[in-house]
Design a protein around this motif. Structure first.
Motif, PDB file in Angstrom:
ATOM      1  N   GLN A  13       0.826  -1.203   0.000  1.00 55.32           N
ATOM      2  CA  GLN A  13       0.000   0.000   0.000  1.00 55.32           C
ATOM      3  C   GLN A  13       0.860   1.252   0.000  1.00 55.32           C
ATOM      4  O   GLN A  13       0.551   2.237  -0.680  1.00 55.32           O
ATOM      5  CB  GLN A  13      -0.920  -0.020   1.215  1.00 55.32           C
ATOM      6  CG  GLN A  13      -2.009  -1.077   1.156  1.00 55.32           C
ATOM      7  CD  GLN A  13      -2.826  -1.147   2.432  1.00 55.32           C
ATOM      8  OE1 GLN A  13      -2.681  -0.320   3.330  1.00 55.32           O
ATOM      9  NE2 GLN A  13      -3.686  -2.155   2.540  1.00 55.32           N
ATOM     10  N   ALA A  14       1.954   1.209   0.762  1.00 59.92           N
ATOM     11  CA  ALA A  14       2.858   2.358   0.821  1.00 59.92           C
ATOM     12  C   ALA A  14       3.526   2.583  -0.531  1.00 59.92           C
ATOM     13  O   ALA A  14       3.651   3.723  -0.991  1.00 59.92           O
ATOM     14  CB  ALA A  14       3.903   2.147   1.909  1.00 59.92           C
ATOM     15  N   ARG A  15       3.972   1.501  -1.180  1.00 59.77           N
ATOM     16  CA  ARG A  15       4.615   1.639  -2.490  1.00 59.77           C
ATOM     17  C   ARG A  15       3.627   2.173  -3.522  1.00 59.77           C
ATOM     18  O   ARG A  15       3.965   3.040  -4.338  1.00 59.77           O
ATOM     19  CB  ARG A  15       5.178   0.288  -2.933  1.00 59.77           C
ATOM     20  CG  ARG A  15       5.776   0.270  -4.346  1.00 59.77           C
ATOM     21  CD  ARG A  15       6.817   1.376  -4.550  1.00 59.77           C
ATOM     22  NE  ARG A  15       7.976   1.191  -3.729  1.00 59.77           N
ATOM     23  CZ  ARG A  15       9.050   0.489  -4.087  1.00 59.77           C
ATOM     24  NH1 ARG A  15       9.081  -0.120  -5.258  1.00 59.77           N
ATOM     25  NH2 ARG A  15      10.092   0.427  -3.294  1.00 59.77           N
ATOM     26  N   ARG A  16       2.402   1.677  -3.494  1.00 61.70           N
ATOM     27  CA  ARG A  16       1.376   2.160  -4.424  1.00 61.70           C
ATOM     28  C   ARG A  16       1.125   3.647  -4.203  1.00 61.70           C
ATOM     29  O   ARG A  16       1.012   4.422  -5.163  1.00 61.70           O
ATOM     30  CB  ARG A  16       0.078   1.370  -4.234  1.00 61.70           C
ATOM     31  CG  ARG A  16      -1.007   1.682  -5.260  1.00 61.70           C
ATOM     32  CD  ARG A  16      -2.232   0.802  -5.020  1.00 61.70           C
ATOM     33  NE  ARG A  16      -3.206   0.937  -6.084  1.00 61.70           N
ATOM     34  CZ  ARG A  16      -4.107   1.916  -6.154  1.00 61.70           C
ATOM     35  NH1 ARG A  16      -4.152   2.845  -5.198  1.00 61.70           N
ATOM     36  NH2 ARG A  16      -4.961   1.972  -7.151  1.00 61.70           N
ATOM     37  N   ILE A  20       1.631   6.801  -6.839  1.00 63.81           N
ATOM     38  CA  ILE A  20       0.571   7.768  -7.136  1.00 63.81           C
ATOM     39  C   ILE A  20       1.070   9.189  -6.876  1.00 63.81           C
ATOM     40  O   ILE A  20       0.790  10.110  -7.662  1.00 63.81           O
ATOM     41  CB  ILE A  20      -0.682   7.458  -6.306  1.00 63.81           C
ATOM     42  CG1 ILE A  20      -1.371   6.202  -6.852  1.00 63.81           C
ATOM     43  CG2 ILE A  20      -1.665   8.631  -6.333  1.00 63.81           C
ATOM     44  CD1 ILE A  20      -2.563   5.747  -6.052  1.00 63.81           C
ATOM     45  N   ALA A  21       1.821   9.389  -5.790  1.00 61.89           N
ATOM     46  CA  ALA A  21       2.354  10.721  -5.482  1.00 61.89           C
ATOM     47  C   ALA A  21       3.287  11.192  -6.590  1.00 61.89           C
ATOM     48  O   ALA A  21       3.257  12.364  -6.998  1.00 61.89           O
ATOM     49  CB  ALA A  21       3.078  10.694  -4.143  1.00 61.89           C
ATOM     50  N   VAL A  22       4.123  10.289  -7.100  1.00 58.57           N
ATOM     51  CA  VAL A  22       5.009  10.642  -8.219  1.00 58.57           C
ATOM     52  C   VAL A  22       4.181  11.009  -9.438  1.00 58.57           C
ATOM     53  O   VAL A  22       4.442  12.013 -10.124  1.00 58.57           O
ATOM     54  CB  VAL A  22       5.954   9.466  -8.546  1.00 58.57           C
ATOM     55  CG1 VAL A  22       6.696   9.723  -9.863  1.00 58.57           C
ATOM     56  CG2 VAL A  22       6.958   9.253  -7.420  1.00 58.57           C
ATOM     57  N   GLY A  23       3.162  10.219  -9.726  1.00 55.66           N
ATOM     58  CA  GLY A  23       2.318  10.476 -10.890  1.00 55.66           C
ATOM     59  C   GLY A  23       1.597  11.803 -10.807  1.00 55.66           C
ATOM     60  O   GLY A  23       1.455  12.509 -11.814  1.00 55.66           O
ATOM     61  N   ARG A  24       1.138  12.176  -9.624  1.00 54.70           N
ATOM     62  CA  ARG A  24       0.450  13.462  -9.479  1.00 54.70           C
ATOM     63  C   ARG A  24       1.382  14.614  -9.817  1.00 54.70           C
ATOM     64  O   ARG A  24       0.964  15.598 -10.442  1.00 54.70           O
ATOM     65  CB  ARG A  24      -0.113  13.593  -8.065  1.00 54.70           C
ATOM     66  CG  ARG A  24      -1.346  12.741  -7.845  1.00 54.70           C
ATOM     67  CD  ARG A  24      -1.918  12.857  -6.464  1.00 54.70           C
ATOM     68  NE  ARG A  24      -2.375  14.209  -6.152  1.00 54.70           N
ATOM     69  CZ  ARG A  24      -3.209  14.488  -5.152  1.00 54.70           C
ATOM     70  NH1 ARG A  24      -3.657  13.511  -4.382  1.00 54.70           N
ATOM     71  NH2 ARG A  24      -3.592  15.729  -4.928  1.00 54.70           N
ATOM     72  N   LYS A  25       2.639  14.500  -9.415  1.00 54.84           N
ATOM     73  CA  LYS A  25       3.604  15.552  -9.741  1.00 54.84           C
ATOM     74  C   LYS A  25       3.902  15.575 -11.239  1.00 54.84           C
ATOM     75  O   LYS A  25       3.982  16.642 -11.853  1.00 54.84           O
ATOM     76  CB  LYS A  25       4.888  15.335  -8.948  1.00 54.84           C
ATOM     77  CG  LYS A  25       4.743  15.562  -7.454  1.00 54.84           C
ATOM     78  CD  LYS A  25       6.054  15.297  -6.731  1.00 54.84           C
ATOM     79  CE  LYS A  25       5.895  15.496  -5.229  1.00 54.84           C
ATOM     80  NZ  LYS A  25       7.158  15.201  -4.504  1.00 54.84           N
ATOM     81  N   LEU A  26       4.062  14.399 -11.831  1.00 48.65           N
ATOM     82  CA  LEU A  26       4.382  14.332 -13.256  1.00 48.65           C
ATOM     83  C   LEU A  26       3.252  14.884 -14.113  1.00 48.65           C
ATOM     84  O   LEU A  26       3.482  15.685 -15.028  1.00 48.65           O
ATOM     85  CB  LEU A  26       4.680  12.886 -13.655  1.00 48.65           C
ATOM     86  CG  LEU A  26       5.984  12.288 -13.140  1.00 48.65           C
ATOM     87  CD1 LEU A  26       6.072  10.820 -13.532  1.00 48.65           C
ATOM     88  CD2 LEU A  26       7.177  13.052 -13.685  1.00 48.65           C
ATOM     89  N   ASP A  68      -7.351   9.331  -6.500  1.00 47.48           N
ATOM     90  CA  ASP A  68      -6.668   9.827  -5.306  1.00 47.48           C
ATOM     91  C   ASP A  68      -6.917  11.320  -5.131  1.00 47.48           C
ATOM     92  O   ASP A  68      -7.155  11.804  -4.012  1.00 47.48           O
ATOM     93  CB  ASP A  68      -5.169   9.550  -5.434  1.00 47.48           C
ATOM     94  CG  ASP A  68      -4.393   9.922  -4.187  1.00 47.48           C
ATOM     95  OD1 ASP A  68      -4.543   9.219  -3.165  1.00 47.48           O
ATOM     96  OD2 ASP A  68      -3.640  10.910  -4.220  1.00 47.48           O
ATOM     97  N   ALA A  69      -6.874  12.057  -6.239  1.00 48.23           N
ATOM     98  CA  ALA A  69      -7.133  13.495  -6.180  1.00 48.23           C
ATOM     99  C   ALA A  69      -8.566  13.774  -5.733  1.00 48.23           C
ATOM    100  O   ALA A  69      -8.817  14.683  -4.931  1.00 48.23           O
ATOM    101  CB  ALA A  69      -6.874  14.130  -7.549  1.00 48.23           C
TER     102      ALA A  69
END
Length: 209
Positions: A13-16, A20-26, A68-69
């Motif tokens: 869950q933490a890795r997922r 997602i956090a990386v993807g939101r920034k990208l 997530d957003a």
């Protein structure tokens, strides 16, 4: 589930969540079509196969980021239960604008339907609108079962909020506090109108609303 399985689930869950956090920034800085899975994996510092493992595809990854957003936006808008009605309304609107201001790419995707005419993103958008209507009804009246006239008024107001917010983000001419005041004032007008047609939904009392 034993302790080892529990720890493994928590790590997954933490890795997922990290991906997602990386993807939101990208996706905040780069369009969907301009990012390949190789680009995403490189920025995340992981093998591309790991992203496929958690999300199946680039589209699945993108939809997970939007979900997530949405969860964050709704949480911000609905975290007002311990406040008086008027303060709940202000807090809800300001939280909405703060989210849009600090997560502009995600907000635009939610409101406009994502990449082109994306039925899945549009479904997410419709769901978040329903959740926001519920949050606003709770903030204004302390209830979520809306008579038709109340729902109609709130839908109209929320549509105006989306348009105003998109324009505000594009122009950046006004401080957030002023935009919040304008939207709250417009909501006050809508709530007073609702009260005329539906006395069971009285507008929150305030000397100047």
């Amino acid at each position: 589930m034993n302790d080892s399985q529990q720890r493994g689930s928590e790590r997954a869950q933490a890795r997922r969540a990290e991906l997602i956090a990386v993807g939101r920034k990208l996706f905040a800085d780069t369009s969907y079509d301009a990012l390949s899975m190789d680009d995403i994996a490189r920025h995340a510092g992981v093998a591309k196969g790991l992203i496929y493992y958690y999300f199946s595809s680039k589209r699945g990854y993108y939809l997970a980021i939007i979900e997530d957003a949405v969860a964050e936006l709704v949480q911000r808008a609905g975290s007002t239960h311990d406040l008086p009605p008027v303060e709940r309304v202000h807090h809800t609107v300001d939280g909405y604008l703060r989210y849009a201001q600090h997560h502009q790419a995600a907000y635009r995707a939610i409101v406009t339907g994502g990449v082109g005419f994306d039925a899945d993103v549009l479904a997410i958008r419709d769901r978040v609108r329903e959740q926001l209507l519920t949050a606003m009804a709770r903030a204004a009246w302390g209830r979520t079962d809306l008579p038709p006239v109340a729902r109609t008024a709130l839908v109209g107001w929320l549509s105006a909020v989306e348009g105003v917010t998109l324009d505000w983000l594009a122009r950046r001419e006004l401080p957030r506090e002023l935009v919040c005041g304008v939207l709250v004032r417009a909501l006050g007008d809508a709530l007073r109108m609702v009260e005329e047609y539906e006395p069971a939904c009285p507008a929150p009392e305030r000397t100047r609303w």
